[in-house]
Design a protein around this motif. Structure first.
Motif, PDB file in Angstrom:
ATOM      1  N   SER A 141      14.231  -2.994   0.232  1.00 25.45           N
ATOM      2  CA  SER A 141      15.296  -3.578  -0.588  1.00 25.45           C
ATOM      3  C   SER A 141      14.775  -4.618  -1.571  1.00 25.45           C
ATOM      4  O   SER A 141      15.414  -4.883  -2.598  1.00 25.45           O
ATOM      5  N   ALA A 142      13.612  -5.186  -1.276  1.00 29.49           N
ATOM      6  CA  ALA A 142      13.015  -6.175  -2.174  1.00 29.49           C
ATOM      7  C   ALA A 142      12.032  -5.538  -3.155  1.00 29.49           C
ATOM      8  O   ALA A 142      11.414  -6.244  -3.954  1.00 29.49           O
ATOM      9  N   GLY A 143      11.882  -4.220  -3.073  1.00 28.39           N
ATOM     10  CA  GLY A 143      10.967  -3.514  -3.961  1.00 28.39           C
ATOM     11  C   GLY A 143       9.526  -3.522  -3.499  1.00 28.39           C
ATOM     12  O   GLY A 143       8.628  -3.144  -4.258  1.00 28.39           O
ATOM     13  N   CYS A 144       9.292  -3.936  -2.259  1.00 26.76           N
ATOM     14  CA  CYS A 144       7.927  -4.026  -1.726  1.00 26.76           C
ATOM     15  C   CYS A 144       7.528  -2.730  -1.023  1.00 26.76           C
ATOM     16  O   CYS A 144       8.378  -1.948  -0.581  1.00 26.76           O
ATOM     17  N   LEU A 145       6.217  -2.520  -0.906  1.00 28.94           N
ATOM     18  CA  LEU A 145       5.673  -1.319  -0.285  1.00 28.94           C
ATOM     19  C   LEU A 145       5.043  -1.640   1.058  1.00 28.94           C
ATOM     20  O   LEU A 145       4.363  -2.652   1.214  1.00 28.94           O
ATOM     21  N   ARG A 146       5.265  -0.739   2.001  1.00 26.72           N
ATOM     22  CA  ARG A 146       4.589  -0.881   3.300  1.00 26.72           C
ATOM     23  C   ARG A 146       3.095  -0.621   3.154  1.00 26.72           C
ATOM     24  O   ARG A 146       2.273  -1.223   3.831  1.00 26.72           O
ATOM     25  N   TYR A 147       2.738   0.300   2.235  1.00 30.50           N
ATOM     26  CA  TYR A 147       1.325   0.642   2.005  1.00 30.50           C
ATOM     27  C   TYR A 147       1.005   0.367   0.533  1.00 30.50           C
ATOM     28  O   TYR A 147       1.164   1.246  -0.315  1.00 30.50           O
ATOM     29  N   PRO A 148       0.549  -0.830   0.201  1.00 29.82           N
ATOM     30  CA  PRO A 148       0.286  -1.151  -1.209  1.00 29.82           C
ATOM     31  C   PRO A 148      -1.020  -0.568  -1.735  1.00 29.82           C
ATOM     32  O   PRO A 148      -1.214  -0.503  -2.950  1.00 29.82           O
ATOM     33  N   ASP A 149      -1.924  -0.131  -0.836  1.00 31.30           N
ATOM     34  CA  ASP A 149      -3.209   0.409  -1.269  1.00 31.30           C
ATOM     35  C   ASP A 149      -3.783   1.290  -0.162  1.00 31.30           C
ATOM     36  O   ASP A 149      -3.199   1.417   0.921  1.00 31.30           O
ATOM     37  N   GLN A 150      -4.940   1.893  -0.429  1.00 27.12           N
ATOM     38  CA  GLN A 150      -5.555   2.779   0.554  1.00 27.12           C
ATOM     39  C   GLN A 150      -5.936   2.036   1.835  1.00 27.12           C
ATOM     40  O   GLN A 150      -5.796   2.567   2.940  1.00 27.12           O
TER      41      GLN A 150
END
Length: 273
Positions: A141-150
């Protein structure tokens, strides 16, 4: 009483004739349009028996209309060279590859990166598309990712179709990162179905090809595909290992088609520029 019997018999005859006409119309329709079904029957003669992955890029249906970049392309190629065409759709790659080995199909078409293990089993045509593997996930909901990179994938579980080339790339990535990535292969779902599962928050992630992910994001804008899993990879069609003549023929067809305005228009239509 006799008159009633006569009417009953006439009605039966009319019904039989109507059924015959409908059946004839059905047969004519099937003979004048490509078939899309999975069966154990191989069309004989010089018919090209093709299996295409069910996806917006491969083969999809809307009502009675079939579409897809690969479907349209192979249909145009077969028509231009006078080859009858029989098309089946598939979602489970390994089972269709087995049917390619045993002669049920002449060509298997999908989002397939022809890596070294596949080239040991099959012949691969010249590249048709250039794509790369990406991770699809949902933003919170905040636009964040659980996996931002490899690196954030280490120690976690990634979902892929059964026996897909994505597993090979993830195994290489595990060695590159020096940590464990757990891989779950789904035996029933293809890439498109896995993306839908992620979009519905039924799976946390999946690895698929970028072109497909971008098309699916138009329906599910909360999906993210920014984390790349591989560099550019060549997507090829697969042919039985013993059929070098067909592979050479397809190479020539593909090479000629890529130089036409028809191919450019197809790529624009399916957003593959």
């Amino acid at each position: 009483m006799k008159r009633l019997e006569y009417r009953h018999g006439t009605t039966a005859i009319y019904l039989l004739l109507l059924a015959a006409v409908i059946g004839a119309m059905f047969l004519v329709r099937n003979c004048t349009s490509p078939t899309w079904h999975v069966s154990d029957n191989r069309a004989g003669g010089d018919t090209l028996n093709v299996a295409i992955e069910i996806s917006p890029i491969g083969l999809s249906t809307s009502g009675d209309t079939l579409s897809g970049y690969y479907y349209d392309m192979v249909r145009m190629l077969a028509s231009a060279h006078g080859r009858p065409l029989k098309v089946d759709g598939f979602t489970h790659l390994e089972s269709v590859l087995e049917n390619l080995e045993n002669g049920r199909y002449d060509v298997v078409i999908g989002d397939i990166a022809a890596n070294s293990s596949l080239r040991k089993r099959f012949r691969a045509t010249r590249p048709v598309l250039i794509d790369r593997q990406v991770l699809v996930q949902c933003r919170d909901s905040a636009g964040c990712l659980r996996y931002p990179d490899q690196l954030s994938l280490t120690g976690d579980t990634i979902h892929v179709p059964l026996n897909s080339p994505f597993r090979t790339r993830l195994e290489h990535l595990t060695r590159e990162l020096g940590d464990t990535i757990y891989i779950v292969e789904d035996p029933e779902l293809g890439s498109e179905q896995l993306i839908i599962m992620v979009a519905r928050f039924q799976l946390p992630n999946a690895v698929v090809n970028r072109h497909l992910a971008e098309i699916m994001k138009s329906d599910y804008p909360w999906l993210d595909s920014s984390v790349e899993i591989s560099f550019n990879q060549f997507q090829s069609w697969l042919v039985n290992k013993r059929d070098s003549v067909l592979c050479d023929t397809l190479d020539a067809w593909i090479s000629d088609f890529r130089a036409t305005a028809a191919d450019l228009e197809l790529r624009r239509r399916y957003h593959l520029d």
